[in-house]
Structures are given as structure tokens and as C-alpha cells.
Enzyme design. Structure first.
Site, PDB file in Angstrom:
ATOM      1  CG  HIS A 111      -1.964   1.120   1.276  1.00 38.80           C
ATOM      2  ND1 HIS A 111      -3.151   1.002   0.480  1.00 38.80           N
ATOM      3  CD2 HIS A 111      -1.739   2.256   2.171  1.00 38.80           C
ATOM      4  CE1 HIS A 111      -3.655   2.380   0.843  1.00 38.80           C
ATOM      5  NE2 HIS A 111      -2.920   3.071   1.548  1.00 38.80           N
ATOM      6  CB  SER A 138       2.718  -0.122   4.667  1.00 39.69           C
ATOM      7  OG  SER A 138       2.800   1.144   5.367  1.00 39.69           O
ATOM      8  CG  ASP A 147      -5.404  -0.369   2.459  1.00 42.91           C
ATOM      9  OD1 ASP A 147      -5.022  -1.687   1.904  1.00 42.91           O
ATOM     10  OD2 ASP A 147      -5.764   0.539   2.103  1.00 42.91           O
TER      11      ASP A 147
END
Ligand code: GAR
Length: 321
Positions: A111, A138, A147
Site C-alpha cells: 500500500h 507499507s 489496509d
């Protein structure tokens, strides 16, 4: 059996992270192979590159399908390719909860933000808008909440004067191309990493009542019963005495039981040198697919074999019912 993990990479777009994963996999020592590249967009440019690299590809547009039906088609391709992990690389579809749960612990995502900052879309515009000094990327495990799964690795990337969301996105991708292959390799290679295995054994052993850790002949050992009278119920052995095994040693009930286990399941159990005569068995941990619930049960049984009566009495009473 090859000891490389097989990964399926899901893409929706350019697929530059997929390419980074593929080329990293071609370098000697990489613990994974890319078994499949799959997309929800039959025109995703990354598919052509994957095909040119001789990697199996699969494309199924999500248009006109329910989320579950589309996920099922993607999943069938993953299973047909024999992949054990799904690695999302710019896959811009939310996955159904059932699918995510079936792949729990075996699905990773990258992400473009320093999570927990900026989940969801438009991460770079939001970082610029907020006046942040750094953006970043990340790698995380995928869980049903968007996420929000455990972050495995991160890299920060500076924001420079004049940056636009596009210029920043491009710079973050340089970092992603380094980070993702390394994070995937570390994750799929965990099963043979002594430090990671010890951490798991330690967490299970020390979760039992009145336990402590003490080194014994250079190995971490786990005891029950207090500082003075404590007895060992488990050891962690990292390739001792020329064996290739990283193992958790626990007490069986008898020599016969030990020999039976070793004979009937030699992929899982072995008789450790110097401990065998007293019924200690080695549970091999550096193999894929270790059943950690079973390791936990062994630790509990071994603990119970040597724990003082005042600790085992309650359990004995519960068993009597
Ligand atoms: C990457 O920057 C990735 O982090 C991002 O999409 C880009 C894909 O680029 N993923 C997400 O935004 C997921 N929510 P690529 O197709 O060139 O690898």
C-alpha cells in the site's frame, strides 16, 4: 518437493511491483517462485510481461460478476497454479470477506503510504495536502478490514518541493520495488528462520502457567515450577549435533511412544541425540505447514508431565469429568 514457496501475484495495472517480484525471484537464493500472475483487467499491461517471462497468467474481468463470483474465479486459478500465497500488487479490487478469511496469513498487500496513515485511495494527494515531510509504502497482511492487517515492512520516501501526486507516486514505486520482494521473501521464508521459530515456541511455552526461560547447554529451555525447583518441559534446538532440524523438544510419555512417533511420522518427529533415552522427542519446525496448534498441545502435555501437583490438580480434575 521444491522448497520454494509458490506465489500468485494479482495486478490491475502496470504491474511494476509484479515485475520487481518476478526479477527478484530469478536471483539465486530467493525463497519464492511466481507461479501465476492474475488480473481483473484482461488488458493490464503486466500480463504481457508475465507471459513473456513464461509465467502462467489468468485474466477475468469483474464486470457483470458479483464480488464473490469474481473472487472465486481468481481463487480457482490460484489453486490450479498450486500457489500457496497470494501477493497483491496494485490489485484495485476489494476482496470478499470469505476469500480473505480463507487466505488469512497467506495473503500480502503493498500500500502506497506509511500505514496506519492514509488507508484507501489517493494516498499521495492526501500526504501532500497534509504537508507531510515524507510519504512511503507499507507491506501488510490482508485482513477483512481495508489496509488494516499487520504491517510487515515499511519504507519512508521524502516529499520534495514541487511534488505532484504523480511525481510522488513514481518515487514511492522505486522504494516499493525494493521493499516488496524482500518482504515477501522474508515472510515466506519465515518457516526456516530460527529467530522467528524460536519466537513462536517461546510465546507458546511462556503462555503456560509458572514458566520461565533458561539456557541449557547453549539452547533456550523452558521450565515450570519456579526459580529453584523448576523443571524443563521444552527446549528449542537449532540444528544440533549435525541434524538439519530446527526443532522443539518435548517430553513424550515413554521411550515406546517416542520410537513410534519417529517411525510412523519421520517428516515431523525425530529422536534427538543425548535426549532420546529419556523420551524427549524433537518436533521438526523448519518445514512448511507446521501445525502450531499441535505444537501448543505438545508443549502443554510436556508441561503437565513435570509441573508440580498444585498446578496440574485443576486440569486433572477437569479431565476426570
Ligand atoms: C503501487 O504503488 C501500489 O502500492 C498501489 O498501486 C500501485 C501499483 O503499481 N496499490 C494500491 O494503491 C493498493 N490500494 P504497479 O501496478 O506499477 O505495481
Amino acid at each position: 518437493m521444491t522448497d520454494k514457496a509458490r506465489i500468485a501475484v494479482f495486478i490491475s495495472g502496470a504491474g511494476t511491483n509484479m515485475a520487481a517480484l518476478v526479477y527478484a525471484s530469478r536471483i539465486e537464493g530467493c525463497p519464492y517462485d511466481v507461479a501465476l500472475v492474475a488480473s481483473n483487467d484482461p488488458d493490464a499491461p503486466g500480463l504481457a510481461l508475465a507471459a513473456a517471462e513464461g509465467i502462467a497468467t489468468f485474466a477475468q474481468s469483474h464486470k457483470g460478476l458479483t464480488r464473490e463470483a469474481h473472487d472465486a474465479a481468481m481463487e480457482a486459478a490460484v489453486i490450479a497454479a498450486g500457489a500457496e500465497y497470494i501477493v497483491l500488487a496494485g490489485y484495485m479490487r476489494i476482496l470478499s470477506d470469505g476469500f480473505v478469511e480463507r487466505w488469512a496469513g497467506r495473503m500480502l498487500n503493498i500500500h502506497p503510504s506509511l500505514l496506519p496513515l492514509y488507508k484507501g485511495l489517493d494516498t499521495h494527494a492526501r500526504a501532500l495536502e497534509a504537508g507531510d515531510s515524507h510519504a512511503g509504502t507499507s507491506v501488510h497482511l490482508v485482513t477483512p478490514e481495508l489496509d488494516a492487517g499487520e504491517v510487515l515492512a515499511q519504507l519512508a520516501v521524502p516529499i520534495v518541493p514541487g511534488d505532484t501526486p504523480e511525481s510522488l507516486a513514481n518515487r514511492v514505486k522505486f522504494a516499493e520495488h525494493q521493499l516488496y520482494p524482500r518482504a515477501v521473501a522474508d515472510y515466506v521464508g519465515r518457516w526456516r528462520d530460527p529467530a522467528a521459530l524460536l519466537q513462536r515456541v517461546r510465546a507458546l511455552a511462556l503462555a503456560l502457567p509458572e514458566t520461565d526461560e533458561r539456557e541449557s547447554h547453549g539452547s533456550p529451555g523452558f521450565r515450570v515450577g519456579g526459580e529453584k525447583a523448576g523443571k524443563f518441559f521444552a527446549y528449542f534446538a537449532d540444528q544440533h549435533h549435525g541434524t538439519p532440524h530446527i526443532a522443539c523438544l518435548v517430553r513424550t510419555g515413554s521411550m515406546d511412544e517416542l520410537l513410534n512417533l519417529v517411525e510412523s511420522q519421520p517428516d515431523i518427529y525425530y529422536k534427538p541425540a543425548y535426549y532420546g533415552a529419556s523420551g524427549w522427542v524433537g518436533i521438526i519446525l523448519n518445514r512448511p505447514g507446521v501445525d502450531w496448534d499441535e505444537v501448543a498441545q505438545w508443549l502443554q502435555r510436556s508441561w503437565r508431565n513435570v509441573a508440580p501437583k498444585r498446578l496440574t490438580r485443576l486440569m486433572d480434575a477437569a479431565d476426570a469429568f
